[in-house]
Write an enzyme that holds these catalytic residues in place. Structure first.
Site, PDB file in Angstrom:
ATOM      1  CB  CYS A   1      54.849  33.958  22.097  1.00  0.00           C
ATOM      2  SG  CYS A   1      55.226  34.236  23.837  1.00  0.00           S
TER       3      CYS A   1
ATOM      4  CB  CYS B   1      48.836  36.151  26.670  1.00  0.00           C
ATOM      5  SG  CYS B   1      50.434  36.090  27.503  1.00  0.00           S
TER       6      CYS B   1
ATOM      7  CB  CYS C   1      48.752  37.399  22.822  1.00  0.00           C
ATOM      8  SG  CYS C   1      50.163  37.967  21.851  1.00  0.00           S
TER       9      CYS C   1
ATOM     10  CB  CYS D   1      58.063  50.656  21.837  1.00  0.00           C
ATOM     11  SG  CYS D   1      57.702  52.233  22.608  1.00  0.00           S
TER      12      CYS D   1
ATOM     13  CB  CYS E   1      60.479  51.469  25.148  1.00  0.00           C
ATOM     14  SG  CYS E   1      59.478  50.466  26.263  1.00  0.00           S
TER      15      CYS E   1
ATOM     16  CB  CYS F   1      56.899  51.080  29.892  1.00  0.00           C
ATOM     17  SG  CYS F   1      55.408  51.121  28.883  1.00  0.00           S
TER      18      CYS F   1
ATOM     19  NE  ARG G   1      54.598  55.514  27.106  1.00  0.00           N
ATOM     20  CZ  ARG G   1      55.304  56.610  26.875  1.00  0.00           C
ATOM     21  NH1 ARG G   1      54.922  57.456  25.945  1.00  0.00           N
ATOM     22  NH2 ARG G   1      56.393  56.867  27.587  1.00  0.00           N
TER      23      ARG G   1
END
Ligand code: SAM
Ligand code: DTB
Ligand code: SF4
Length: 334
Positions: A55, A59, A62, A99, A131, A191, A263
């Site tokens: 990616c 971040c 991550c 998800c 999701c 979400c 969650r």
């Protein structure tokens, strides 16, 4: 149809709630929870990384960012059949929400996106909630996902607006809010939550909760992740979270967003059963099950089912739509 009024919370009010004696706060959150949801019921959700690693976003938490040195095997977008096989296995293990996460800044229109639409249709055809989390989304993509039957789109704020640039620099907080607005315009449930333990202050946690609760409509689902400090990421040596700050965040989320599913997401492997029990007391009503999240480990199925049994919790039955069928036994509208 008349819009259900949602209370608008000021930063000062949220500060006041967050700062209350911990057990008073948990007691109030537990009351809110019981007014809006079936007590003792926990929704089981399963995650699948449908495209892993590589990616371009930076971040700092991550494992999947090319800017970080975490060892993650890159995998291109999965095929529809393999995804649906995983969804069926999740359903057979008691999950009611599936998800699908992709490591990407945004998903381009074309073959890949069309494949995701087929995954969504397939999961919905199994009677599960579907999701997706695919990074930034245009208005048109959100519309297509809605038409495919998507239940919810996950797009986290991660932290406060103030702390955001310490965590991500390749996109802005406003970029996040723009995608969230596109999701809302398409009529898809949102979400949206964040991560605790990225060096943020109490004020940052309060500010993030304020932004989340001020979204219109409020998120249907609020994942509260505890940072998983992945080796090779800039946050690998972040000190462990203060459990009571994590509990406070969950309790305040429950009070501010009474109808939402709150969650317990990443980081449960480093949280004791007692901490998780207190979080569920404070209004959390969903967990991710299965031994893997996207790239990091999660408790084993049997550990979770033993914890549920020990606490007298029951899995939320399928097709109980969280947003519309919430059990509301109170006369006020929060
Ligand atoms: N690329 C998409 C995005 O960022 O929106 C979707 C995938 S991303 C992995 C989904 C969420 O997982 C992030 O927003 C973050 O809140 C959470 N997450 C990722 N890595 C994490 C970690 N190491 N610890 C806790 N939460 C994490
Ligand atoms: C969310 O807030 N947490 C989930 C889900 N949304 C997609 C993802 C957690 C990922 C944890 C890190 C990993 O396994 O790579
Ligand atoms: Fe990419 Fe999402 Fe990881 Fe950020 S959190 S690096 S956007 S996969």
């Amino acid at each position: 149809m008349k819009k259900h009024p949602t209370k608008i919370w000021s930063l000062e009010e949220i500060n006041g709630i967050y700062d209350r004696p911990l057990l008073d706060l948990v007691f109030e959150a537990a009351g809110t929870h019981r007014n809006y949801h079936t007590p003792g019921e926990v929704q089981l959700c399963t995650l699948l990384s449908i495209k892993t690693g590589g990616c371009t976003e930076d971040c700092k938490y991550c494992s999947q960012s090319i800017h970080n040195k975490a060892k993650v095997e890159r995998k291109p977008l999965m095929g529809v059949d393999d995804v649906l096989t995983a969804a069926r296995a999740a359903k057979n293990s008691g999950s009611t929400r599936f998800c699908m996460g992709a490591a990407t800044r945004e998903i381009k229109d074309g073959r890949g996106f069309n494949r995701v639409l087929d995954m969504v249709k397939g999961v919905r055809a199994m009677g599960m909630e579907a999701c997706c989390t695919l990074g930034m989304l245009t208005e048109n993509q959100a519309k297509k996902l809605k038409e495919a039957g998507l239940t919810a789109y996950n797009h986290n704020l991660d932290t406060s607006k103030e702390h955001y640039t310490n965590v991500v620099t390749t996109r802005t907080y406003q970029d996040r809010l723009d995608t969230i607005a596109n999701v809302a315009k398409a009529g898809i449930s949102l979400c949206c939550g964040g991560i605790i333990g990225m060096g943020e202050s109490r004020e940052d946690r309060i500010s993030m909760l304020h932004t989340l609760a001020s979204l219109d409509p409020q998120p249907e689902s609020v994942p509260i992740n505890a940072l998983v400090p992945v080796d090779g990421t800039p946050l690998q040596d972040a000190p462990p979270i203060d459990i009571f700050e994590w509990i406070r965040t969950i309790a305040v989320a429950r009070i501010l967003m009474p109808k939402a599913m709150v969650r317990l997401s990443a980081g449960r492997l480093s949280l004791s059963r007692e901490a998780q029990a207190l979080a569920i007391m404070a209004g959390a009503n969903s967990i991710f099950t299965g031994e893997k999240l996207l790239t990091t480990p999660n408790p084993q199925w049997n550990e979770d089912s033993e914890m549920m049994k020990a606490l007298g919790l029951t899995p939320r039955p399928p097709e109980k739509d969280s947003h519309h069928d919430s059990v509301c036994r109170c006369s006020t509208t929060a």
